[in-house]
Design an enzyme around this catalytic site. Structure first.
Site, PDB file in Angstrom:
ATOM      1  N   GLY A 147      20.079  40.449  18.113  1.00  0.00           N
ATOM      2  CA  GLY A 147      19.521  42.070  18.341  1.00  0.00           C
ATOM      3  C   GLY A 147      18.069  42.102  17.999  1.00  0.00           C
ATOM      4  O   GLY A 147      17.299  41.625  18.577  1.00  0.00           O
ATOM      5  N   TYR A 154      25.863  44.547  12.353  1.00  0.00           N
ATOM      6  CA  TYR A 154      26.488  44.911  10.953  1.00  0.00           C
ATOM      7  C   TYR A 154      27.490  45.997  11.021  1.00  0.00           C
ATOM      8  O   TYR A 154      28.086  46.356   9.786  1.00  0.00           O
ATOM      9  CB  TYR A 154      25.520  45.322  10.009  1.00  0.00           C
ATOM     10  CG  TYR A 154      24.533  43.850   9.539  1.00  0.00           C
ATOM     11  CD1 TYR A 154      25.092  42.441   9.965  1.00  0.00           C
ATOM     12  CD2 TYR A 154      23.656  43.785   8.526  1.00  0.00           C
ATOM     13  CE1 TYR A 154      24.521  41.361   9.524  1.00  0.00           C
ATOM     14  CE2 TYR A 154      23.176  42.555   8.026  1.00  0.00           C
ATOM     15  CZ  TYR A 154      23.343  41.598   8.543  1.00  0.00           C
ATOM     16  OH  TYR A 154      22.848  40.327   8.124  1.00  0.00           O
ATOM     17  N   ASN A 208      17.819  39.977   8.284  1.00  0.00           N
ATOM     18  CA  ASN A 208      18.877  39.589   7.536  1.00  0.00           C
ATOM     19  C   ASN A 208      18.503  38.781   6.261  1.00  0.00           C
ATOM     20  O   ASN A 208      17.171  38.625   6.086  1.00  0.00           O
ATOM     21  CB  ASN A 208      19.886  38.617   8.333  1.00  0.00           C
ATOM     22  CG  ASN A 208      19.378  37.463   8.994  1.00  0.00           C
ATOM     23  OD1 ASN A 208      18.803  36.663   8.100  1.00  0.00           O
ATOM     24  ND2 ASN A 208      19.466  37.037  10.168  1.00  0.00           N
ATOM     25  N   ASP A 230      16.109  41.981  15.796  1.00  0.00           N
ATOM     26  CA  ASP A 230      15.457  40.976  14.789  1.00  0.00           C
ATOM     27  C   ASP A 230      14.911  40.015  15.727  1.00  0.00           C
ATOM     28  O   ASP A 230      13.981  39.621  15.811  1.00  0.00           O
ATOM     29  CB  ASP A 230      16.564  40.225  13.911  1.00  0.00           C
ATOM     30  CG  ASP A 230      15.963  39.542  12.796  1.00  0.00           C
ATOM     31  OD1 ASP A 230      14.529  39.723  12.824  1.00  0.00           O
ATOM     32  OD2 ASP A 230      16.515  38.762  12.182  1.00  0.00           O
ATOM     33  N   SER A 268      21.664  48.416  10.753  1.00  0.00           N
ATOM     34  CA  SER A 268      22.894  48.168  10.529  1.00  0.00           C
ATOM     35  C   SER A 268      23.909  48.677  11.549  1.00  0.00           C
ATOM     36  O   SER A 268      24.954  48.259  11.428  1.00  0.00           O
ATOM     37  CB  SER A 268      23.523  48.502   9.038  1.00  0.00           C
ATOM     38  OG  SER A 268      22.936  47.872   8.108  1.00  0.00           O
ATOM     39  N   THR A 269      23.360  49.411  12.637  1.00  0.00           N
ATOM     40  CA  THR A 269      24.520  49.898  13.502  1.00  0.00           C
ATOM     41  C   THR A 269      24.835  48.879  14.795  1.00  0.00           C
ATOM     42  O   THR A 269      25.505  49.315  15.588  1.00  0.00           O
ATOM     43  CB  THR A 269      23.864  51.014  14.066  1.00  0.00           C
ATOM     44  OG1 THR A 269      22.982  51.048  14.945  1.00  0.00           O
ATOM     45  CG2 THR A 269      23.638  52.242  13.000  1.00  0.00           C
ATOM     46  N   GLY A 270      24.283  47.597  14.697  1.00  0.00           N
ATOM     47  CA  GLY A 270      24.739  46.658  15.612  1.00  0.00           C
ATOM     48  C   GLY A 270      25.626  45.639  15.114  1.00  0.00           C
ATOM     49  O   GLY A 270      26.834  45.994  14.798  1.00  0.00           O
ATOM     50  N   ASP A 289      12.905  50.353  23.580  1.00  0.00           N
ATOM     51  CA  ASP A 289      12.660  49.093  22.959  1.00  0.00           C
ATOM     52  C   ASP A 289      11.497  49.128  21.861  1.00  0.00           C
ATOM     53  O   ASP A 289      10.538  49.502  22.273  1.00  0.00           O
ATOM     54  CB  ASP A 289      12.595  48.096  24.165  1.00  0.00           C
ATOM     55  CG  ASP A 289      12.114  46.741  23.545  1.00  0.00           C
ATOM     56  OD1 ASP A 289      12.190  46.382  22.307  1.00  0.00           O
ATOM     57  OD2 ASP A 289      11.987  45.755  24.132  1.00  0.00           O
ATOM     58  N   ILE A 290      11.928  48.922  20.549  1.00  0.00           N
ATOM     59  CA  ILE A 290      11.124  49.184  19.647  1.00  0.00           C
ATOM     60  C   ILE A 290       9.760  48.169  19.739  1.00  0.00           C
ATOM     61  O   ILE A 290       8.733  48.463  19.158  1.00  0.00           O
ATOM     62  CB  ILE A 290      11.688  48.968  18.183  1.00  0.00           C
ATOM     63  CG1 ILE A 290      11.005  49.655  17.279  1.00  0.00           C
ATOM     64  CG2 ILE A 290      12.032  47.506  17.760  1.00  0.00           C
ATOM     65  CD1 ILE A 290      11.844  49.837  15.827  1.00  0.00           C
TER      66      ILE A 290
HETATM   67  P1  ADP Z   1      22.052  44.949  12.395  1.00  0.00           P
HETATM   68  O1  ADP Z   1      22.593  43.576  12.080  1.00  0.00           O
HETATM   69  O2  ADP Z   1      21.353  45.510  11.362  1.00  0.00           O
HETATM   70  O3  ADP Z   1      23.181  46.017  13.077  1.00  0.00           O
HETATM   71  P2  ADP Z   1      21.380  44.772  15.184  1.00  0.00           P
HETATM   72  O4  ADP Z   1      19.909  44.069  15.693  1.00  0.00           O
HETATM   73  O5  ADP Z   1      22.564  43.895  15.637  1.00  0.00           O
HETATM   74  O6  ADP Z   1      20.903  44.793  13.523  1.00  0.00           O
HETATM   75  O7  ADP Z   1      21.394  46.291  15.545  1.00  0.00           O
HETATM   76  C1  ADP Z   1      20.830  47.307  14.845  1.00  0.00           C
HETATM   77  C2  ADP Z   1      20.173  48.525  16.206  1.00  0.00           C
HETATM   78  O8  ADP Z   1      19.099  47.805  16.991  1.00  0.00           O
HETATM   79  C3  ADP Z   1      21.462  48.618  17.047  1.00  0.00           C
HETATM   80  O9  ADP Z   1      21.698  49.979  17.418  1.00  0.00           O
HETATM   81  C4  ADP Z   1      20.829  48.008  18.273  1.00  0.00           C
HETATM   82  O10 ADP Z   1      21.377  48.676  19.533  1.00  0.00           O
HETATM   83  C5  ADP Z   1      19.322  48.278  18.163  1.00  0.00           C
HETATM   84  N1  ADP Z   1      18.843  47.227  18.835  1.00  0.00           N
HETATM   85  C6  ADP Z   1      18.694  46.124  19.512  1.00  0.00           C
HETATM   86  N2  ADP Z   1      17.684  45.797  20.268  1.00  0.00           N
HETATM   87  C7  ADP Z   1      16.688  46.529  19.904  1.00  0.00           C
HETATM   88  C8  ADP Z   1      15.420  46.928  20.570  1.00  0.00           C
HETATM   89  N3  ADP Z   1      14.630  45.831  21.145  1.00  0.00           N
HETATM   90  N4  ADP Z   1      14.694  47.761  20.273  1.00  0.00           N
HETATM   91  C9  ADP Z   1      15.256  48.988  19.463  1.00  0.00           C
HETATM   92  N5  ADP Z   1      16.773  48.715  18.793  1.00  0.00           N
HETATM   93  C10 ADP Z   1      17.325  47.755  19.178  1.00  0.00           C
END
Ligand code: ADP
Length: 168
Positions: free
Chosen positions: A30, A123, A22, A32, A119-121, A8-9
């Site tokens: 996600g 988007y 966005n 964000d 973008s890999t979630g 988790d970042i």
């Molecule tokens: P986007 O709209 O850019 O695709 P998302 O948040 O839906 O953004 O996803 C981008 C990436 O972040 C995905 O690979 C998702 O698995 C990852 N992600 C979601 N939550 C977290 C988190 N808490 N820490 C790190 N990465 C995350």
């Protein structure tokens, strides 16, 4: 100089934590949503201020706020492309997210920066292609500028973690 971790970042420590925001900068789902929840409401207020000043953030561009409760000095909010069919400048826009975030990090004298898999979630960017673009862009940047000593790719899902580990 480049590391990949799974997790988790919002729990990571780095000078800069990058958010996959966005265009509205108003927060969302996600990563964000997770970053805004963990960092606190002062971040949303700064995002609103930027939004009033310049009308949000364009895809591929990046803006900076303080980091609130995160273990970081700043959050860079960048907007990845929504993947359509690969013929809408998605690759160039995704590369621009990494490049513009790194350029902004330089301006703020950062030595370390942590990226999510932009973008890999929601988007929908194909993960293999996105990972190749992320790594190639970061490598090219580190070859040109030496101030940034550490780039962390923080992968939340196993698929991205495996892809990044293999590519690196
Ligand atoms: P986007 O709209 O850019 O695709 P998302 O948040 O839906 O953004 O996803 C981008 C990436 O972040 C995905 O690979 C998702 O698995 C990852 N992600 C979601 N939550 C977290 C988190 N808490 N820490 C790190 N990465 C995350």
């Amino acid at each position: 100089m480049i590391e990949v971790i799974k997790g988790d970042i919002t729990k990571v420590s780095a000078d800069i934590i990058v958010n996959a925001a966005n265009n509205t900068l108003l927060g969302g789902g996600g990563v964000d949503g997770a970053i805004h929840r963990a960092a606190g409401k002062a971040i949303l207020e700064q995002c609103l201020h930027i939004r009033h000043g310049q009308g949000g953030c364009k895809t591929g561009e990046a803006v900076i706020t303080t980091a609130g409760h995160l273990n970081a000095r700043y959050i860079i909010h960048t907007v990845g492309p929504l993947y359509q069919d690969g013929h809408h400048r998605e690759a160039a826009l995704l590369a621009a997210c990494y490049k513009n975030s790194l350029m902004l990090a330089l301006r703020y004298a950062a030595h370390s920066i942590a990226f999510p898999n932009i973008s890999t979630g929601i988007y929908g960017y194909p993960k293999q292609q996105a990972a190749s673009i992320a790594i190639a862009t970061v490598r090219a940047f580190l070859g040109e500028y030496t101030q940034i000593k550490k780039v962390l790719f923080v992968c939340y899902d196993q698929e991205n973690f495996t892809l990044y580990s293999n590519l690196l």
